[in-house]
Motif scaffolding. Structure first.
Motif, PDB file in Angstrom:
ATOM      1  N   VAL A   1      91.108  13.639  68.646  1.00 44.21           N
ATOM      2  CA  VAL A   1      91.826  14.602  69.503  1.00 44.21           C
ATOM      3  C   VAL A   1      93.403  14.283  69.163  1.00 44.21           C
ATOM      4  N   ARG A   2      93.933  13.190  68.513  1.00 44.83           N
ATOM      5  CA  ARG A   2      95.274  13.474  68.252  1.00 44.83           C
ATOM      6  C   ARG A   2      95.722  14.327  67.930  1.00 44.83           C
ATOM      7  N   HIS A   3      95.124  15.096  67.156  1.00 45.65           N
ATOM      8  CA  HIS A   3      95.263  15.957  65.793  1.00 45.65           C
ATOM      9  C   HIS A   3      94.925  17.213  67.089  1.00 45.65           C
ATOM     10  N   GLY A   4      94.326  17.729  68.195  1.00 43.03           N
ATOM     11  CA  GLY A   4      94.911  18.545  69.158  1.00 43.03           C
ATOM     12  C   GLY A   4      93.146  19.079  69.413  1.00 43.03           C
ATOM     13  N   PHE A   5      92.007  18.640  68.687  1.00 40.42           N
ATOM     14  CA  PHE A   5      90.401  18.918  68.685  1.00 40.42           C
ATOM     15  C   PHE A   5      89.567  18.229  69.512  1.00 40.42           C
ATOM     16  N   ARG A   6      89.491  18.900  70.703  1.00 40.39           N
ATOM     17  CA  ARG A   6      88.587  18.432  71.818  1.00 40.39           C
ATOM     18  C   ARG A   6      86.659  18.302  71.278  1.00 40.39           C
ATOM     19  N   ILE A   7      86.727  17.577  71.575  1.00 37.13           N
ATOM     20  CA  ILE A   7      84.783  17.190  70.920  1.00 37.13           C
ATOM     21  C   ILE A   7      83.639  17.267  73.036  1.00 37.13           C
ATOM     22  N   GLU A   8      83.269  17.871  71.870  1.00 39.26           N
ATOM     23  CA  GLU A   8      81.845  18.242  73.055  1.00 39.26           C
ATOM     24  C   GLU A   8      80.636  17.605  72.942  1.00 39.26           C
ATOM     25  N   HIS A   9      80.018  17.340  73.540  1.00 39.01           N
ATOM     26  CA  HIS A   9      79.027  16.319  73.890  1.00 39.01           C
ATOM     27  C   HIS A   9      78.405  15.315  72.789  1.00 39.01           C
TER      28      HIS A   9
ATOM     29  N   ALA B   1      83.025  19.574  66.928  1.00 40.44           N
ATOM     30  CA  ALA B   1      84.553  18.866  67.823  1.00 40.44           C
ATOM     31  C   ALA B   1      84.860  20.513  67.053  1.00 40.44           C
ATOM     32  N   THR B   2      86.184  21.678  68.058  1.00 37.11           N
ATOM     33  CA  THR B   2      86.621  22.720  68.183  1.00 37.11           C
ATOM     34  C   THR B   2      88.270  22.370  68.188  1.00 37.11           C
ATOM     35  N   ARG B   3      88.636  23.679  67.977  1.00 40.40           N
ATOM     36  CA  ARG B   3      90.689  23.577  67.867  1.00 40.40           C
ATOM     37  C   ARG B   3      90.563  25.118  69.070  1.00 40.40           C
ATOM     38  N   GLU B   4      88.968  25.275  69.475  1.00 42.14           N
ATOM     39  CA  GLU B   4      89.852  26.570  70.303  1.00 42.14           C
ATOM     40  C   GLU B   4      89.578  27.931  69.182  1.00 42.14           C
ATOM     41  N   GLU B   5      89.000  27.661  67.755  1.00 37.44           N
ATOM     42  CA  GLU B   5      89.087  29.228  66.602  1.00 37.44           C
ATOM     43  C   GLU B   5      87.948  29.521  65.666  1.00 37.44           C
ATOM     44  N   SER B   6      88.244  30.096  64.777  1.00 40.56           N
ATOM     45  CA  SER B   6      86.463  30.070  64.431  1.00 40.56           C
ATOM     46  C   SER B   6      86.596  29.053  64.016  1.00 40.56           C
TER      47      SER B   6
ATOM     48  N   PHE C   1      82.953  25.651  67.070  1.00 39.25           N
ATOM     49  CA  PHE C   1      82.850  24.642  65.919  1.00 39.25           C
ATOM     50  C   PHE C   1      82.882  24.319  64.804  1.00 39.25           C
ATOM     51  N   VAL C   2      83.089  22.949  64.901  1.00 37.47           N
ATOM     52  CA  VAL C   2      82.990  22.115  63.725  1.00 37.47           C
ATOM     53  C   VAL C   2      82.285  21.256  63.885  1.00 37.47           C
ATOM     54  N   ARG C   3      81.003  20.906  62.811  1.00 40.02           N
ATOM     55  CA  ARG C   3      80.216  19.383  63.004  1.00 40.02           C
ATOM     56  C   ARG C   3      81.018  18.156  61.951  1.00 40.02           C
ATOM     57  N   VAL C   4      81.435  17.553  62.215  1.00 39.86           N
ATOM     58  CA  VAL C   4      82.128  16.674  61.336  1.00 39.86           C
ATOM     59  C   VAL C   4      81.243  15.284  61.294  1.00 39.86           C
ATOM     60  N   ALA C   5      80.738  15.161  60.122  1.00 37.04           N
ATOM     61  CA  ALA C   5      79.683  13.482  59.900  1.00 37.04           C
ATOM     62  C   ALA C   5      80.596  12.451  60.033  1.00 37.04           C
ATOM     63  N   LEU C   6      79.706  11.526  59.973  1.00 39.44           N
ATOM     64  CA  LEU C   6      80.118  10.330  60.562  1.00 39.44           C
ATOM     65  C   LEU C   6      79.436   9.508  59.107  1.00 39.44           C
ATOM     66  N   THR C   7      79.083   9.936  58.169  1.00 40.94           N
ATOM     67  CA  THR C   7      78.911   9.855  57.279  1.00 40.94           C
ATOM     68  C   THR C   7      79.192   9.231  55.720  1.00 40.94           C
ATOM     69  N   ALA C   8      80.418   8.682  55.985  1.00 40.52           N
ATOM     70  CA  ALA C   8      81.231   8.693  54.521  1.00 40.52           C
ATOM     71  C   ALA C   8      81.478   6.892  54.878  1.00 40.52           C
ATOM     72  N   THR C   9      82.227   6.543  53.280  1.00 37.84           N
ATOM     73  CA  THR C   9      82.189   4.618  53.580  1.00 37.84           C
ATOM     74  C   THR C   9      83.372   5.114  53.993  1.00 37.84           C
ATOM     75  N   ASP C  10      84.478   3.503  54.584  1.00 34.60           N
ATOM     76  CA  ASP C  10      85.013   3.291  55.356  1.00 34.60           C
ATOM     77  C   ASP C  10      86.292   3.742  54.547  1.00 34.60           C
ATOM     78  N   GLU C  11      86.324   3.661  53.519  1.00 35.35           N
ATOM     79  CA  GLU C  11      87.668   3.619  52.560  1.00 35.35           C
ATOM     80  C   GLU C  11      87.990   5.318  53.229  1.00 35.35           C
ATOM     81  N   ARG C  12      86.567   6.015  52.618  1.00 35.17           N
ATOM     82  CA  ARG C  12      86.785   7.318  52.785  1.00 35.17           C
ATOM     83  C   ARG C  12      87.311   8.553  54.359  1.00 35.17           C
ATOM     84  N   VAL C  13      87.004   7.322  55.427  1.00 34.54           N
ATOM     85  CA  VAL C  13      87.422   7.731  56.785  1.00 34.54           C
ATOM     86  C   VAL C  13      88.516   7.310  57.739  1.00 34.54           C
TER      87      VAL C  13
END
Length: 363
Positions: free
Chosen positions: A291-299, A308-313, A341-353
């Motif tokens: 969100v701080r980076h300019g994305f909008r999160i839907e649902h 997430a979307t930045r209102e672009e392809s 939109f893009v789909r951003v998974a939560l399945t990464a280690t704490d270090e990678r997140v």
């Protein structure tokens, strides 16, 4: 065979994966929802204890497995009066989705319907059976003529949208009125964040009858068992009985050690709570950074993804994030309605997140 299937979408992501992997800090792969945290120790021990299994397992599973499934479904889904005939183990949920129309005997002239934004394998399953496929926004607006299989998906992959009790009740009533079989993909049921998922098997939804409805559940996400291929069906015995016979002929059996591991997994809610807490922390960190980076999160009120979307392809967004060393899934993998939109998974280690958050905050 190739003309029956769409192009495998993940191949298109390879160039962006190479870009992300070239980042000095390494890739943060948030594209595929594959678990990265350890399999709980109690489940590993159950698997090991059953390792000496020289004989063939049964497709229907051990009585202990069927007890575990019915007990869990009554405890967590609110289902009532389940017997062993209401359950069926499967070899992971993807094989079920891909081969269900074929196993149901569907073919040319039959229709399979699924959400407009959806897991691509629903379409693949229809194509493998040479059945027609149709997407929907509102189930009750579908033409029921020839419609033999209706897929629901709540919480949704990719959007994380949750169908409420009233909507599910309306859909089940409509499907029964028109003689349409409902399969409800509930594999992310344990991962509700801003909404509480409801099963199609809940008595307030189905009226205490399982006629014409089946729920699909998986241990891949809740218990980090994607590598075990462990899932199961719960619902109408008149549907599951014939499926059991077909799957016996096809040898579609869960391994004996995996069956023992599932019994252990379904008996323990503590590890699910602990895993939820891990995902919740990662979700908060990634959501805030996007969100701080300019994305909008839907649902995104449930499941393991941020929509997430930045209102672009979506491909422009994929390329932008790949330059930061972050790989995500383009929304058009899940239907043309996801093209921005893009789909951003939560399945990464704490270090990678944490690395992804830091890169998003700097850029």
């Amino acid at each position: 065979m190739r003309d029956r299937l769409p192009a495998f979408p993940w191949d298109k992501l390879e160039p962006y994966k190479k870009t992300a992997a070239a980042h000095p800090g390494g890739i943060v792969d948030l594209s595929v929802g594959t678990p990265v945290d350890p399999v709980p120790e109690s489940i590993q021990k159950a698997l090991i204890a059953a390792a000496d299994s020289p004989g063939y397992p049964t497709v229907w599973g051990t009585p202990e497995l069927r007890d575990a499934i019915t007990g869990w479904a009554e405890r967590r889904l609110g289902a009532r009066d389940l017997t062993h005939h209401h359950v069926l183990p499967i070899v992971g949920s993807k094989e079920l989705v891909a081969w269900l129309p074929t196993q149901l005997g569907l073919g040319p002239g039959d229709k399979v319907a699924y959400p407009r934004l959806a897991y691509p394998t629903y379409e693949v399953g229809a194509r493998l059976a040479r059945a027609e496929h149709e997407v929907y926004d509102d189930v009750t607006a579908l033409d029921p003529t020839g419609l033999k299989l209706l897929w629901l998906n709540s919480p949704s992959n990719p959007t994380g949208k949750v169908l409420g009790k009233e909507e599910l009740t309306r859909i089940v009533a409509w499907a029964r009125e028109h003689g349409v079989l409902v399969f409800s993909d509930e594999c992310y049921f344990e991962l509700g964040w801003e909404a509480e998922p409801v099963s199609v098997l809940h008595p307030d939804v189905c009226g205490g009858s399982y006629e014409g409805i089946v729920a699909v559940h998986s241990l891949s996400k809740r218990s980090n068992l994607a590598g075990y291929r462990a899932a199961f069906l719960v619902g109408d015995p008149a549907v599951l009985g014939p499926l059991l016979e077909i799957r016996k002929h096809g040898g579609m059996m869960t391994s004996a050690p995996t069956q023992a591991a599932v019994v252990a997994a379904l008996a323990d809610d503590t590890h699910v709570t602990q895993q939820r807490a891990r995902y919740a922390a990662r979700r908060t960190a990634l959501r805030d950074a996007l969100v701080r980076h300019g994305f909008r999160i839907e649902h995104s009120e449930a499941s393991l993804y941020l929509w997430a979307t930045r209102e672009e392809s979506c491909w422009d967004t994929v390329a932008h994030l790949a330059d930061l060393g972050i790989l995500v899934a383009p929304g058009d993998f899940y239907g043309s309605a996801g093209e921005r939109f893009v789909r951003v998974a939560l399945t990464a280690t704490d270090e990678r997140v944490a690395a992804a958050v830091e890169r998003l905050s700097r850029a």
